[in-house]
Design a protein around this motif. Structure first.
Motif, PDB file in Angstrom:
ATOM      1  N   TYR A 199      45.076  48.127  43.158  1.00 51.40           N
ATOM      2  CA  TYR A 199      44.104  47.087  44.063  1.00 51.40           C
ATOM      3  C   TYR A 199      42.574  47.644  43.235  1.00 51.40           C
ATOM      4  O   TYR A 199      41.365  47.082  43.661  1.00 51.40           O
ATOM      5  CB  TYR A 199      44.583  46.910  45.947  1.00 51.40           C
ATOM      6  N   PRO A 200      42.477  48.765  44.043  1.00 46.07           N
ATOM      7  CA  PRO A 200      40.741  49.363  43.373  1.00 46.07           C
ATOM      8  C   PRO A 200      40.323  48.400  42.528  1.00 46.07           C
ATOM      9  O   PRO A 200      38.823  48.201  42.054  1.00 46.07           O
ATOM     10  CB  PRO A 200      40.751  50.899  43.640  1.00 46.07           C
ATOM     11  N   TYR A 201      40.989  48.947  40.813  1.00 49.53           N
ATOM     12  CA  TYR A 201      40.716  47.993  39.743  1.00 49.53           C
ATOM     13  C   TYR A 201      40.495  46.703  39.818  1.00 49.53           C
ATOM     14  O   TYR A 201      39.430  46.181  39.212  1.00 49.53           O
ATOM     15  CB  TYR A 201      41.181  48.990  38.832  1.00 49.53           C
ATOM     16  N   ILE A 202      41.742  46.031  40.593  1.00 44.55           N
ATOM     17  CA  ILE A 202      41.573  44.440  40.770  1.00 44.55           C
ATOM     18  C   ILE A 202      40.088  44.299  41.457  1.00 44.55           C
ATOM     19  O   ILE A 202      39.479  43.258  41.013  1.00 44.55           O
ATOM     20  CB  ILE A 202      42.362  44.256  41.360  1.00 44.55           C
ATOM     21  N   GLN A 245      34.480  41.529  42.513  1.00 44.90           N
ATOM     22  CA  GLN A 245      33.541  41.718  42.507  1.00 44.90           C
ATOM     23  C   GLN A 245      32.413  41.414  41.973  1.00 44.90           C
ATOM     24  O   GLN A 245      30.968  40.929  42.018  1.00 44.90           O
ATOM     25  CB  GLN A 245      33.551  43.112  43.279  1.00 44.90           C
ATOM     26  N   GLY A 246      32.845  41.510  40.711  1.00 48.24           N
ATOM     27  CA  GLY A 246      32.324  40.648  38.763  1.00 48.24           C
ATOM     28  C   GLY A 246      32.083  41.965  37.875  1.00 48.24           C
ATOM     29  O   GLY A 246      31.406  41.512  37.408  1.00 48.24           O
ATOM     30  N   VAL A 292      37.115  45.481  32.971  1.00 48.51           N
ATOM     31  CA  VAL A 292      38.013  46.689  33.907  1.00 48.51           C
ATOM     32  C   VAL A 292      39.240  47.254  33.182  1.00 48.51           C
ATOM     33  O   VAL A 292      40.054  48.415  33.230  1.00 48.51           O
ATOM     34  CB  VAL A 292      37.517  46.536  35.355  1.00 48.51           C
ATOM     35  N   LEU A 293      39.893  46.101  33.639  1.00 49.79           N
ATOM     36  CA  LEU A 293      41.587  46.009  32.918  1.00 49.79           C
ATOM     37  C   LEU A 293      41.484  45.089  31.715  1.00 49.79           C
ATOM     38  O   LEU A 293      42.673  45.953  30.820  1.00 49.79           O
ATOM     39  CB  LEU A 293      42.232  45.482  34.232  1.00 49.79           C
ATOM     40  N   GLY A 344      45.197  42.268  31.932  1.00 50.29           N
ATOM     41  CA  GLY A 344      45.434  43.391  32.231  1.00 50.29           C
ATOM     42  C   GLY A 344      45.645  44.347  33.278  1.00 50.29           C
ATOM     43  O   GLY A 344      45.611  44.995  34.560  1.00 50.29           O
ATOM     44  N   LEU A 345      47.333  43.336  33.563  1.00 46.15           N
ATOM     45  CA  LEU A 345      48.361  44.567  35.065  1.00 46.15           C
ATOM     46  C   LEU A 345      49.032  45.721  33.707  1.00 46.15           C
ATOM     47  O   LEU A 345      49.979  45.175  32.632  1.00 46.15           O
ATOM     48  CB  LEU A 345      49.099  43.132  35.194  1.00 46.15           C
ATOM     49  N   TRP A 346      48.828  46.461  34.093  1.00 46.40           N
ATOM     50  CA  TRP A 346      49.196  47.920  33.535  1.00 46.40           C
ATOM     51  C   TRP A 346      50.525  48.634  33.676  1.00 46.40           C
ATOM     52  O   TRP A 346      50.541  48.889  35.069  1.00 46.40           O
ATOM     53  CB  TRP A 346      48.437  49.144  32.501  1.00 46.40           C
ATOM     54  N   ARG A 347      51.772  48.488  33.225  1.00 46.33           N
ATOM     55  CA  ARG A 347      52.827  48.756  33.985  1.00 46.33           C
ATOM     56  C   ARG A 347      52.925  48.380  35.409  1.00 46.33           C
ATOM     57  O   ARG A 347      52.946  49.958  36.141  1.00 46.33           O
ATOM     58  CB  ARG A 347      52.742  50.351  33.726  1.00 46.33           C
ATOM     59  N   TYR A 348      53.282  47.261  35.667  1.00 44.45           N
ATOM     60  CA  TYR A 348      52.903  46.642  37.231  1.00 44.45           C
ATOM     61  C   TYR A 348      54.288  46.694  37.776  1.00 44.45           C
ATOM     62  O   TYR A 348      55.274  45.326  37.148  1.00 44.45           O
ATOM     63  CB  TYR A 348      51.907  45.198  37.118  1.00 44.45           C
ATOM     64  N   GLN A 349      54.887  46.604  39.078  1.00 42.38           N
ATOM     65  CA  GLN A 349      55.669  46.277  39.472  1.00 42.38           C
ATOM     66  C   GLN A 349      55.514  44.883  40.422  1.00 42.38           C
ATOM     67  O   GLN A 349      55.042  44.725  40.932  1.00 42.38           O
ATOM     68  CB  GLN A 349      56.152  47.319  39.744  1.00 42.38           C
TER      69      GLN A 349
END
Length: 508
Positions: free
Chosen positions: A74-77, A82-83, A87-88, A341-346
Motif C-alpha cells: 500500500y505505501p507504493y500504491i 497521489q499522482g 512507482v510500480l 505493477g503488482l509484484w509477487r502479490y497475495q
C-alpha cells in the motif's frame, strides 16, 4: 453481411488458435511473460529498490523480490494514488479498481494499467466469447444485447486535480470498453455507472425489460435481485417470457452452486451458464467446457502466477512454486505478478488444480474467509458444496448464508453457527443440518476429525433468518454493489453478531 460474417469467423478462429497455442505451451508462455514484466519494471521505483536489472532467472526473482500483502504494497500504491509516476509500473495509471477485499475491512485500491485492460480483461473477454461460440455453434448470442451489472466510478480523492478515477473493476472495464462492445451492451453508461445502487437497479430493470437480451453478466446475488425486479415489472414468472432469446449467464465472484436452482426456477431450460474468474487484480480463468465446471487458467494475459500450499501460508518461509510444480488436488494460495505493477502479490484467494494438461482450477475460497477456530480448516469450497447437497436432498433453496464459530465454554463444546436466508425452507431443519454436517465431514478430513464423537466440535447449529436481512447488512455496511458479496465464512463472530443486531433492531 456475408463479408461481415466471414470476417467475424476469421477473427474467431484466430482467437481460438492463439488460445490453443497458450494451452499447449503454458510454461514457456509464463517464462516469457515474467521476463517481459521484469524488463518493464526495472526502472520503476520498486524495480530499482529490488535490483530488477540483476534478475536473470525466476530463481533470482524469488530471492530478490519479496512476497507481499496489500498492506505491505500500500505505501507504493498510495504514491500512485497521489499522482506519482513510475512507482510500480512505467506507464501512467489512470484507473484503480476499488475492492472491499479482506484487509481488515479497509477498501483496497488496485492499480489498473492500460496494458492490464487490453492484454488482460479485454483479451480474456474475447477468449471467453470465442470459447462459448465454439462450444455453441448454433448460438444467436450476437443477435441481441448483453446486460452487464456494473459498479460505479468516483473521482480520485487522493489526487483531486488529476484525471484518475476509481471504482468497481466492472465499472472501470465498462467505462473503457471498445466501441463495438459498448454497442452490444445495455444500458448506456449513464445508467450502468450510477452511484446509487438502488436507483440503478430500478432503472436497469425498467430499461432492460424492453430490450432483446441474449446474455447477462454479473454476480449471481445481484443478478437475482435485478431479474426479480424485471419479472415484477412485466408480471411474468419466467424470464424467458420477457427475453425469449436469452441464452447465457456469465457469472463469477461467488460460487454459483447455491444459486443454481434459483436461476433454473426463473430461466429457460435452454439457458447456458458460464463461470469466469475475473477479479480486481486481473482476469484469471474461464470455464471452457460445456459439461465441466473447472476453469481454464489463462497463462498469457499479463499475469505471472506463483502458489503457496495452503498449509504453509502462515509459515515464516513458505514453499513458493510456479506453474510447473503444482499438483492436482492441492489447495494453494495465489500469488501474482502483473502488468499493472503488482509484484509477487497475495490476492487472498485459494484455488485447487483439477488438471495440469491443460491447467484447470476450481476456486476454493479466501485465505481470510475460512473457519479454523478449532483446527478444522473449513474453506468456502467445502461450505458451498455441503449447502448444495443439503438443498438438493431436502428440496430446499437459499438466497444467502454466512457461518462462524460458536466458541467453547465451560458448559459446552464449540460448534459452527450458520445463518441462512431460505427461499424455500426445509420441512425438517434437523435433517438439513445432519446432511450438511455429514457432507462437510466427507469433504474435509480435519473437520471430520474434530467432529468425531463430538470430541472437539459439536454438531453445527443452523438458524434461519428473515428475508432481506443480508441485503440490509450489505446496505448498512455500504456494500451494495456488484463487486460486494456476503462473507460466507469468518474466523470470528463479527458478521454473525452484526446480523443478529439487525434482526434485534428489526431494521431489515
Amino acid at each position: 453481411m456475408y463479408l461481415l460474417n466471414q470476417s467475424f469467423n476469421w477473427l474467431l478462429k484466430q482467437r481460438l488458435s492463439r488460445l490453443q497455442h497458450a494451452i499447449e505451451n503454458p510454461i514457456d508462455m509464463q517464462a516469457t511473460l515474467l521476463h517481459t514484466l521484469i524488463q518493464k519494471g526495472a526502472q520503476t521505483e520498486y524495480g530499482q529498490q529490488f535490483s530488477y536489472h540483476t534478475i536473470a532467472t525466476k530463481q533470482h526473482f524469488k530471492e530478490q523480490v519479496p512476497i507481499c500483502t496489500y498492506e505491505e504494497l500500500y505505501p507504493y500504491i498510495k504514491k500512485v494514488l497521489q499522482g506519482s509516476v513510475n512507482v510500480l509500473w512505467p506507464t501512467p495509471i489512470k484507473w484503480f479498481a476499488k475492492s472491499s477485499g479482506t484487509t481488515n475491512d479497509r477498501s483496497k485500491f488496485i492499480p489498473v494499467s492500460t496494458e492490464a485492460l487490453k492484454e488482460g480483461h479485454y483479451k480474456a473477454g474475447k477468449d471467453m466469447l470465442a470459447i462459448y461460440l465454439s462450444n455453441q455453434p448454433h448460438s444467436q448470442l450476437l443477435h441481441g444485447k448483453n446486460l452487464a451489472m456494473g459498479g460505479s466510478l468516483y473521482t480520485n480523492s487522493f489526487c483531486p486535480n488529476s484525471d484518475t478515477k476509481y471504482g468497481d473493476v466492472s465499472a472501470v472495464i465498462m467505462k473503457n470498453l471498445p466501441l463495438w462492445a459498448k454497442w452490444a451492451s445495455t444500458p448506456n453508461l449513464d445508467i450502468a455507472l450510477l452511484e446509487n445502487w438502488e436507483e440503478k437497479l430500478e432503472k436497469l430493470a425498467q430499461i432492460t425489460a424492453q430490450e432483446n437480451i441474449t446474455s447477462i453478466t454479473g454476480i449471481p446475488t445481484w443478478l437475482l435481485v435485478l431479474l426479480n425486479k424485471v419479472l415484477a415489472i412485466k408480471q411474468a414468472t419466467n424470464i424467458a417470457e420477457i427475453w425469449p432469446m436469452l441464452e447465457l449467464f456469465i457469472h463469477g465472484g461467488v460460487s454459483f452452486t447455491p444459486y443454481r436452482d434459483l436461476f433454473k426456477n426463473i430461466a429457460s431450460t435452454n439457458t447456458h451458464y458460464m463461470e469466469v474468474y475475473n477479479a480486481s487484480e486481473g482476469f484469471f480463468a474461464i470455464q471452457d467446457q460445456i459439461n465441466g465446471s473447472e476453469l481454464l487458467l489463462l497463462v498469457d494475459h499479463g499475469i505471472y502466477y506463483e502458489f503457496i500450499p495452503i498449509e504453509e501460508l502462515d509459515d515464516s518461509h513458505p514453499t513458493v512454486i510456479d506453474l510447473a510444480d503444482v499438483k492436482v488436488g492441492q489447495i494453494y494460495a495465489v500469488v501474482i505478478t502483473t502488468n499493472a505493477g503488482l509484484w509477487r502479490y497475495q490476492i487472498g484467494d485459494t484455488i485447487k488444480f483439477t488438471s495440469t494438461a491443460p491447467y484447470r482450477i476450481k476456486i476454493a475460497g479466501r485465505t481470510k474467509h475460512f473457519i479454523n477456530t478449532f483446527g478444522e480448516e473449513l474453506v468456502i469450497d467445502n461450505a458451498d458444496m455441503a449447502i448444495a447437497d443439503a438443498c438438493m436432498l431436502t428440496g430446499t433453496t437459499i438466497s444467502d448464508y454466512t457461518a462462524g464459530p460458536n466458541y467453547t465454554s465451560d458448559s459446552k463444546k464449540g460448534q459452527h453457527e450458520w445463518l441462512i436466508e431460505f427461499v424455500q425452507e426445509p420441512t425438517n431443519l434437523d435433517e438439513f443440518t445432519d446432511i450438511l454436517d455429514r457432507k462437510l465431514q466427507e469433504l474435509n478430513s480435519d473437520y471430520e476429525a474434530k467432529r468425531y464423537k463430538d470430541f472437539i466440535l459439536a454438531k453445527p447449529v443452523i438458524r434461519p433468518v428473515p428475508k432481506g436481512v443480508f441485503y440490509a447488512w450489505m446496505k448498512k455496511n455500504n456494500k451494495l454493489g456488484n463487486q460486494n458479496k456476503v462473507p460466507r465464512l469468518f474466523n470470528s463472530r463479527k458478521y454473525l453478531d452484526e446480523i443478529y443486531q439487525l434482526i434485534q433492531e428489526d431494521v431489515y
